[in-house]
Each structure stands twice: as structure tokens, then as C-alpha cells.
Design an enzyme around this catalytic site. Structure first.
Site, PDB file in Angstrom:
ATOM      1  N   HIS A 132      69.034  96.751 136.664  1.00  0.00           N
ATOM      2  CA  HIS A 132      69.472  95.907 135.690  1.00  0.00           C
ATOM      3  C   HIS A 132      69.610  96.729 134.356  1.00  0.00           C
ATOM      4  O   HIS A 132      68.839  97.874 133.933  1.00  0.00           O
ATOM      5  CB  HIS A 132      68.431  94.891 135.381  1.00  0.00           C
ATOM      6  CG  HIS A 132      67.203  94.910 134.830  1.00  0.00           C
ATOM      7  ND1 HIS A 132      66.941  95.171 133.317  1.00  0.00           N
ATOM      8  CD2 HIS A 132      65.906  95.003 135.362  1.00  0.00           C
ATOM      9  CE1 HIS A 132      65.715  95.412 133.210  1.00  0.00           C
ATOM     10  NE2 HIS A 132      65.162  95.298 134.373  1.00  0.00           N
TER      11      HIS A 132
ATOM     12  N   ASP B 201      62.394 100.733 132.146  1.00  0.00           N
ATOM     13  CA  ASP B 201      62.850  99.129 132.665  1.00  0.00           C
ATOM     14  C   ASP B 201      64.205  98.821 132.182  1.00  0.00           C
ATOM     15  O   ASP B 201      64.286  98.334 131.346  1.00  0.00           O
ATOM     16  CB  ASP B 201      61.957  98.340 132.019  1.00  0.00           C
ATOM     17  CG  ASP B 201      62.084  96.903 132.644  1.00  0.00           C
ATOM     18  OD1 ASP B 201      62.594  96.593 133.533  1.00  0.00           O
ATOM     19  OD2 ASP B 201      61.420  95.984 131.873  1.00  0.00           O
TER      20      ASP B 201
ATOM     21  N   GLU C 127      68.795  90.226 133.154  1.00  0.00           N
ATOM     22  CA  GLU C 127      67.196  90.103 134.010  1.00  0.00           C
ATOM     23  C   GLU C 127      66.235  89.837 133.228  1.00  0.00           C
ATOM     24  O   GLU C 127      65.274  89.018 133.688  1.00  0.00           O
ATOM     25  CB  GLU C 127      67.159  91.743 134.746  1.00  0.00           C
ATOM     26  CG  GLU C 127      66.203  91.725 135.850  1.00  0.00           C
ATOM     27  CD  GLU C 127      64.731  91.733 135.336  1.00  0.00           C
ATOM     28  OE1 GLU C 127      63.845  91.283 135.923  1.00  0.00           O
ATOM     29  OE2 GLU C 127      64.550  92.009 134.036  1.00  0.00           O
TER      30      GLU C 127
ATOM     31  N   GLU D 286      62.673  98.410 139.745  1.00  0.00           N
ATOM     32  CA  GLU D 286      61.806  98.209 138.592  1.00  0.00           C
ATOM     33  C   GLU D 286      60.869  99.155 138.478  1.00  0.00           C
ATOM     34  O   GLU D 286      60.513  99.912 139.489  1.00  0.00           O
ATOM     35  CB  GLU D 286      61.176  96.849 138.892  1.00  0.00           C
ATOM     36  CG  GLU D 286      62.096  95.631 138.846  1.00  0.00           C
ATOM     37  CD  GLU D 286      62.508  95.135 137.311  1.00  0.00           C
ATOM     38  OE1 GLU D 286      61.911  95.640 136.487  1.00  0.00           O
ATOM     39  OE2 GLU D 286      63.376  94.529 137.157  1.00  0.00           O
TER      40      GLU D 286
END
Length: 360
Positions: free
Chosen positions: A72, A103, A131, A157
Site C-alpha cells: 500500500h 509501512d 489501507e 506489511e
């Protein structure tokens, strides 16, 4: 061959946090990078949010994809305690500091760097937004024609390059009750929204306590949280309205539709006149066939871990695509000030993706 560290420096410079950011410029930038790496087709799309700017995603097709690799492109807002500009990468020792470094822009950089050396076949690369908030981008992608034919997914992730294969779902709902309201001298005659919702809260808590031993090892219980009870304006006024806000995190493997039906039955029995609104219904996640990921991840697939956080792998799995969660960085660094990713994990992630693409 491009360096994942240099690529990550490019990506973190784009502000894509959910409050002030705009995902589309980064999506367009990633689209150009993917076209330059030989994708057969690149699509950039916007997905409307309930409020604010639309979310964006970019999808690159190599052949006829059966494998999806997803990271993401959005981040949380920058924490006030950053000691440097969160959008300017800072390297100290073996760490790169920047918002989104772990992240999950670090994973995106590793993927792009791997594509320099290995053009995959039958693989899709998806960089998706939103996300960190409502997940409209991944759901829009699932509903698109691009989703057809996909069988497996690597959802990035920060797992310190380990394979995450299970996590809880997330649900939340609000229960509203109204009353004529009025002077507190009429409290014996008029209904009290606060008292009504308090009794409902006890009933929901009793249900949660009865389920504390339910679930697979390590995921026992429903984690039902009575988050907020609100209403009223003063000690001498009967509230005209009350609201109870509740969240829960069901264990992997549990049917969230059935759980929702149980909760609705409790609410209907306690407060038939109440209005209930489910505000979040994120499914649970468990990898179905971990062995099938061994050709992609090698020994990493032999030592899976449970995850304490929710991921969009659950959305893909709920729609028939088996998934594993994997990426550089540690979740402990995500969402806080001075987020960082180990530089050696960026390079190791690049090599893992390169090997994955080479044999796809």
C-alpha cells in the site's frame, strides 16, 4: 540495477498520509516506473472515499496474472514527535528513517528494484491506497476485471521478512437510542437512553465473557470492547439521545457474518427500538495452503508467524485469493515517530522478490 534505498527515498517524498496527503501523484509516478520496467499493461484508477480526496491505486500486469504482489502506498499522518522531517529520508547507521519506510513504501521500493533484474510472467503488481483507513482501493480492485484469474497473493506489511499467515478481523458498530428528554425531575417517568444502553452494554459484555475461550490457540476470545457511551448535556437534564460504540476482533477462521447476526439478536432483544449501524466489518484471515507458497518464499514459508494487526490480505482471502503477509521492517516501528526500516532488509527483500519474479 536500481538501489532499493534510492527508490525508497523517492517514494517517501510523496505525501500520502490519510489526512493531508494525495495518493494520485505517487500512483502516477509508480505507473511510470512500472512501464519503464516492461509491464504489459499499467492502469491507474481512483476509488471514491466517503469524504475527502479519492483514493488511488496503480496496477501493472505481466502476462496473465495468477500471482498478485501488493503493497500500500498510503501512510498514517506524521506523529508530532518526529525528530526530523518525516518526508525527507534520513540514514543513520543501518537504518533509513522516513514516514512509510516500513509501512509499506520500503516493500514497494524492493519490488521495483527486483523488477530491474527479473521480469515476471503471469504476475500482477498492485500499489494501492487507503489501507490505513477504509480500504476502498483494495475493494475497488477486487471488483474490477483485473482481479479475475488471480490465485495467490503476497501482501506486503512489515513482518521482518517472515510469512504472516493468521490474524483477527475487525468489526465496529454504533447503537443509538432516543427519548423525549426533559427535566430530571421526570426521570421516574421518562426513558433514559443512558440506562438503556448501559443494560445493553452489560449484555454484550456477558456475551464476550462467554466466548473468552473460543478460538484457535493464541487467538482465544472475541476482544469485544465497549468503547464509548455518550449522551446528555447536564446533570439535571434527561438526555434525548444516547449512543454506544462497540468494537470487536474475532479470531481467524470465524464467520463474521454469523457473529454479526448473534450481536444483532442481542441488541434486538435488549433494545428493539434501537437503531444499529455497523461501521466496520473487516474479515478474519488465515492462509489456506501455505505449502503452495514455498516455491515463492522458500524457507520463509516453513516458519510462519501470527500477526497482531489487521491486513488487506483478509479482503483478498475473503474473495477467493489465498495470501501470505510479508515484507521488510517491523510493525513496532509503524505508526509512531521516527519510523525506520533496516537497510539490509530492503536488500534482502529485493533478492527474495527477484527470485520470485524470475521463477514466476
Amino acid at each position: 540495477m536500481s538501489d532499493p534505498v534510492s527508490l525508497l527515498a523517492e517514494l517517501v517524498a510523496f505525501r500520502t498520509d490519510v489526512e493531508e496527503g494525495n495518493e494520485r501523484p505517487l500512483a502516477d509516478h509508480l505507473a511510470a516506473l512500472l512501464r519503464a520496467r516492461g509491464a504489459d499493461e499499467v492502469t491507474v484508477a481512483d476509488a471514491p472515499r466517503a469524504q475527502g480526496k479519492p483514493s488511488s491505486y496503480v496496477y501493472a500486469r505481466f502476462g496473465r496474472p495468477k500471482l498478485l504482489v501488493n503493497a500500500h502506498l498510503d501512510t498514517v499522518p506524521p506523529n508530532a514527535d518526529w525528530s526530523s522531517d518525516p518526508f525527507v529520508p534520513r540514514i543513520e547507521g543501518d537504518r533509513l528513517y522516513a514516514l512509510g519506510a516500513a509501512d509499506t513504501k520500503g516493500a514497494a521500493a524492493a519490488i521495483l528494484s527486483a523488477l530491474d533484474d527479473a521480469k515476471p510472467t503471469d504476475t500482477g503488481i498492485l500499489f494501492s491506497g487507503d489501507e490505513e483507513w477504509s480500504g476502498v482501493a483494495i475493494r475497488d480492485f477486487v471488483g474490477s476485471a483485473h482481479f479475475a484469474g488471480l490465485e495467490r497473493a503476497i501482501v506486503c506489511e512489515p513482518t521482518n521478512l517472515r510469512a504472516g499467515t493468521r490474524h483477527r478481523g475487525i468489526g465496529s458498530f454504533e447503537v443509538d437510542v432516543t427519548s423525549p428528554g426533559g427535566h430530571s425531575s421526570l426521570a421516574d417517568k421518562l426513558p433514559s437512553p443512558i440506562a438503556m444502553l448501559s443494560r445493553l452494554g452489560v449484555a454484550l459484555d456477558d456475551w464476550a465473557r462467554a466466548h473468552r475461550d473460543v478460538g484457535p490457540k493464541g487467538f482465544e476470545g472475541m476482544c469485544l470492547n465497549l468503547a464509548k457511551l455518550e449522551g446528555g448535556v447536564a446533570f439535571n437534564v434527561i438526555p434525548a439521545h444516547g449512543r454506544l460504540v462497540v468494537s470487536l476482533r474475532p479470531p481467524p477462521g470465524f464467520d463474521t457474518v454469523a457473529i454479526r447476526a448473534e450481536l444483532e439478536a442481542i441488541i434486538a432483544k435488549a433494545l428493539p427500538e434501537a437503531k444499529t449501524r455497523f461501521t466496520r466489518d473487516n474479515p478474519t484471515f488465515a492462509t489456506r495452503d501455505l505449502k503452495s507458497f514455498e516455491p515463492l518464499l522458500g524457507k520463509i514459508a516453513a516458519a510462519p508467524i501470527d500477526l497482531g494487526f489487521w491486513t488487506e490480505a483478509a479482503v483478498l482471502a475473503a474473495n477467493g485469493v489465498d495470501a501470505v503477509v510479508f515484507g521488510p521492517g517491523d510493525i513496532a516501528q509503524a505508526h509512531g515517530p521516527n519510523e525506520w526500516v533496516p537497510i539490509d532488509e530492503l536488500h534482502r527483500a529485493r533478492e527474495i522478490f527477484r527470485a520470485m519474479f524470475a521463477q514466476s
